[in-house]
Scaffold this motif. Sequence first.
Motif: not given
Length: 475
Positions: A336-340, A360-365, A372-373
Amino acid sequence: MAERLQNFIGGRFVPAEGAGDYEVVDPATGEMVAVSPISGAADVDAAFEAAERAFTDWKQVTPSVRQKHLLALADAIEAHSEELVQAQHRNTGQPRGIIAEEEVAAGADQLRFFAGAARMLEGRGAAEYMEGHTSYVRREPVGVVAQIAPWNFPLMMAIWKIGPALAAGNTVVLKPSETTPESTLVLARLAGEIFPAGVVNVVLGDGSTGRLLTEHGSAAMVSLTGSVRAGEAVAASAGLKRTHLELGGKAPAVVFGDVDLAAVAKALVEFGTFNAGQDCTAVTRVLVEESAHDELVEHLVAAAEATRTGNVDDGLNDFGPLNNARHFAAVQAKIEGLPGHARIVTGGRRVEGSPGFFFEPTIITGVEQSDAIVQEEVFGPVLTVQSFASEQEALELANGVEYALASSVWTADGARAMRFTRDLDFGCVWVNTHLLLVAEMPHGGFKASGHGKDLSGYAVEEYTRVKHIMHAIEV
């Protein structure tokens, strides 16, 4: 009514005198399955007194006898596999088949390695380094060892703690995590039927109990597997005691475009979501060559969405839930704290309809190195993706975190692989694979990932002290 658990001290189960209790919850269902005591000073004192008494004789036992005890414990673990699996499944929600294979069977194998290593301690040969005098080295057990194990692999971590310590001739006071005590108690009972009373002691409790262990005057050494914060606390409270600290990781997987991207993506998701990502060596940061970025992300998403979790029948799950409500909230808060500028391309939520702490398995680009992530350990089924334009940039991104436990490089170029195994600043570097461990090879990191080695002969050496003996040839 939920079972009330007891400490294992001096070869028998005894009720704790501590004032508090902890409700042990099955993270797959959210239901309470046991009540565990929060042991106090009197309980910890009793455990150390039992361990000290046992050490007097155990340190004199020959390596061949220690080997026989460890081999017998390995056999007992295999014979009680189902009991161990059920006890741990209640506390972790892990798929039972994975517990049986990755912790029970693997743990028995690792104990058999330590049994052999008990007879293989090395030192300098006797020689005359000063005229008229002969010198040699004795390797001795350090004494009573305080050990604190984590909740992600309760049985395996307990075996990694007691195996090398007992092989070297020490006695132990072990505290499992308050959320996952039951398989460790089964292990303690089995050990109590084989080893002399007081060689293996288990004290239940939370962080306050752990501090009592690390501060105890009878502890010659403190061994912790846990977070950086926990490691810092142990280092502060242990004083001049020897410490062995394994404090987590933020493992990169460096992927070049000369590999089969679909196959690599499938492997990376498997190695990143195994045990719900609650593994200090899990893939957490995927660093991919710019030209291959979009294709690899496409394959990562497909692999993540094909991964199974959250089913009532754990046999249908590739991985289980996050371990407890507090940890679930922490993982959720990081998402929830991911940057924009960051983008969740799949996952990022609790598994819909699941009663437990399944994520859930999560992929972030789109993440940046300072986010921080990228910099902080999530300890969940979460992979970030960054691209690089050159080998130098790949190395800077990979090494640019405070953790230094594990890493991997994926390439068909053998010379490049050799360069990366040299330049990646991590305690373990895999080439075209990840996460795999063997008893014969050391496990441990650098920098904020702590110091000391688990597994291998190096682990047994961690639990020894070196004494120089010099004899005058003539009196």
